[in-house]
Design an enzyme around this catalytic site. Sequence first.
Site, PDB file in Angstrom:
ATOM      1  N   ARG A 195     -12.684  13.152   4.580  1.00 29.94           N
ATOM      2  CA  ARG A 195     -11.379  13.833   4.544  1.00 29.94           C
ATOM      3  C   ARG A 195     -11.108  14.395   3.160  1.00 29.94           C
ATOM      4  O   ARG A 195     -10.535  15.470   3.014  1.00 29.94           O
ATOM      5  CB  ARG A 195     -10.250  12.846   4.911  1.00 29.94           C
ATOM      6  CG  ARG A 195     -10.208  12.495   6.385  1.00 29.94           C
ATOM      7  CD  ARG A 195      -9.301  11.296   6.618  1.00 29.94           C
ATOM      8  NE  ARG A 195      -7.945  11.530   6.207  1.00 29.94           N
ATOM      9  CZ  ARG A 195      -7.132  10.575   5.722  1.00 29.94           C
ATOM     10  NH1 ARG A 195      -7.538   9.328   5.605  1.00 29.94           N
ATOM     11  NH2 ARG A 195      -5.904  10.868   5.368  1.00 29.94           N
ATOM     12  N   HIS A 234       0.851  -1.192   0.000  1.00 34.41           N
ATOM     13  CA  HIS A 234       0.000   0.000   0.000  1.00 34.41           C
ATOM     14  C   HIS A 234       0.883   1.237   0.000  1.00 34.41           C
ATOM     15  O   HIS A 234       1.943   1.250   0.606  1.00 34.41           O
ATOM     16  CB  HIS A 234      -0.903   0.013   1.243  1.00 34.41           C
ATOM     17  CG  HIS A 234      -2.088   0.923   1.113  1.00 34.41           C
ATOM     18  ND1 HIS A 234      -3.264   0.535   0.498  1.00 34.41           N
ATOM     19  CD2 HIS A 234      -2.280   2.203   1.503  1.00 34.41           C
ATOM     20  CE1 HIS A 234      -4.123   1.531   0.538  1.00 34.41           C
ATOM     21  NE2 HIS A 234      -3.548   2.560   1.130  1.00 34.41           N
ATOM     22  N   LYS A 276      -7.585  -0.705   7.053  1.00 39.06           N
ATOM     23  CA  LYS A 276      -7.986  -1.492   5.867  1.00 39.06           C
ATOM     24  C   LYS A 276      -7.091  -2.710   5.686  1.00 39.06           C
ATOM     25  O   LYS A 276      -7.531  -3.803   5.389  1.00 39.06           O
ATOM     26  CB  LYS A 276      -7.819  -0.653   4.592  1.00 39.06           C
ATOM     27  CG  LYS A 276      -8.936   0.276   4.275  1.00 39.06           C
ATOM     28  CD  LYS A 276      -8.804   0.825   2.867  1.00 39.06           C
ATOM     29  CE  LYS A 276      -7.668   1.797   2.674  1.00 39.06           C
ATOM     30  NZ  LYS A 276      -7.883   3.143   3.143  1.00 39.06           N
ATOM     31  N   ASP A 325     -13.473   3.682   8.059  1.00 34.45           N
ATOM     32  CA  ASP A 325     -12.489   4.333   7.184  1.00 34.45           C
ATOM     33  C   ASP A 325     -13.153   4.789   5.893  1.00 34.45           C
ATOM     34  O   ASP A 325     -12.857   5.868   5.390  1.00 34.45           O
ATOM     35  CB  ASP A 325     -11.311   3.413   6.867  1.00 34.45           C
ATOM     36  CG  ASP A 325     -10.342   4.086   5.906  1.00 34.45           C
ATOM     37  OD1 ASP A 325      -9.840   5.172   6.258  1.00 34.45           O
ATOM     38  OD2 ASP A 325     -10.109   3.562   4.804  1.00 34.45           O
ATOM     39  N   SER A 364      -5.982   5.114   8.646  1.00 34.48           N
ATOM     40  CA  SER A 364      -6.747   4.768   7.444  1.00 34.48           C
ATOM     41  C   SER A 364      -6.088   3.599   6.706  1.00 34.48           C
ATOM     42  O   SER A 364      -6.731   2.596   6.384  1.00 34.48           O
ATOM     43  CB  SER A 364      -6.821   6.012   6.538  1.00 34.48           C
ATOM     44  OG  SER A 364      -7.187   5.667   5.236  1.00 34.48           O
TER      45      SER A 364
HETATM   46  N1  URA Z   1      -4.119   5.703   1.596  1.00 33.68           N
HETATM   47  C1  URA Z   1      -5.135   5.449   2.469  1.00 33.68           C
HETATM   48  O1  URA Z   1      -5.709   4.356   2.441  1.00 33.68           O
HETATM   49  N2  URA Z   1      -5.449   6.373   3.354  1.00 33.68           N
HETATM   50  C2  URA Z   1      -4.832   7.572   3.428  1.00 33.68           C
HETATM   51  O2  URA Z   1      -5.176   8.368   4.276  1.00 33.68           O
HETATM   52  C3  URA Z   1      -3.781   7.842   2.535  1.00 33.68           C
HETATM   53  C4  URA Z   1      -3.443   6.886   1.622  1.00 33.68           C
END
Ligand code: URA
Length: 437
Positions: free
Chosen positions: A177, A92, A196, A170, A192
């Site tokens: 956001r 990620h 996930k 989230d 966040s």
């Molecule tokens: N990726 C995410 O899942 N959340 C964020 O806040 C920034 C990047």
Amino acid sequence: MTFDAPSVIRIKRDGGVLSDEAIDWVVDAYTHGRVADAQMSALLMAIFLRGMTNGEIARWTAAMIASGERLDFGDLRRPGAPGKPLALVDKHSTGGVGDKITIPLVPVVMACGGAVPQAAGRGLGHTGGTLDKLESIPGFSAEISKGQVRQQLCDLGAAIFAAGELAPADRKIYALRDVTATTESLPLIASSVMSKKIAEGTRALVLDSKVGSGAFLDTEEESRELARTMVELGAEHGVRTIALLTDMEAPLGCTVGNAIEVVESLEVLAGGGPDDVVELTLALARETCDAAGLDGVDPAQTLRDGTAMDRFRALVEAQGGDVAALSAEALPVGGHSETVTAPRGGTMGDIDAMAVGLAVWRLGAGRSAPGERVQFGAGMRIHRRPGEPVAAGEALFTLYTDTPERLAPAAAELEGAWSVGDHPPPQRPLIIDRISP
Ligand code: URA
């Protein structure tokens, strides 16, 4: 103990520390609609301005995980190796401009024998989202069932899906956001990303923590701190996590947008593509394979021999995408364009990633209201990268959109964001550091 939103907001607004109970309450109440968007927006802004302690971040992350289900693929076995569990691993990014790396990386890891349960996101602020990019492939759906994710992990080695019922807190907070100027916050990014990723059921995780103008956080020290925080959160939840700190001063590759980034990813999967995109894809793929315990694999070979491309086509097909549309000619391109040309000859200087991200967002590749549809054909081609020779009058950037009135504001974002000079800009390493537990 009973709570109410104004009191929780007030504590953070005044620089206080939220108790575990207050965090659990507010995340749960917001997820279930008992705290209004306006109240959560105020709390997010207070968190943005005041920050959070490590203890608060850990609890906020745990509350977001607890807001939905946590997937578990521990019972799945490798095809052809009945006793062996899947090599579950994911990657990620904290968000960048032109950051299409997930698209070539997932099939590379599939081809190396990994199993990637990738819960991906949509665009956030000035950065693009993997789902918005992939959904530009006609028919491709990220809204797939849990059963389909399990099936694809076994049969193909990956699924790329909208987080859905994973960390639903989230999903709501992320969308809020995006439209309340509260994206650039270390606690909110760390919680966040990690909520996930922990909920999606991966065993190992490789993070790409961006540093530079196109990153959400301003300084290398903050990006380093973000990476350390996420690595610790992973360890606390039993997910082996490492992070690379990588440069995001200039956009990655030569394309920024939705379909246009898929086209560049296809070039990488075909064994070509811009050097920086290939370098980062392979560096992250090596870390990812290593974290998954896949020994003796060669990610670069999968790009050379076409096995990663085959995996990508199989993945797209499994998720309803039209593989016949996987080409520059067939994927959507905005019907209106404008080209910025060089005022003089010389050498291309640095290109400011943030300005490019904002320009592409203005072209329609991102959202300014929750749930808005993005334009799949919106984007930008960067014809000359920092350090390349430039001839007077030649094309430097081409902007694409379906709505011509967006061209002027997008071009305005680019003003002052690039230069042509007599000398190449200073070179920066793409990979700055590696953070491990
Ligand atoms: N990726 C995410 O899942 N959340 C964020 O806040 C920034 C990047």
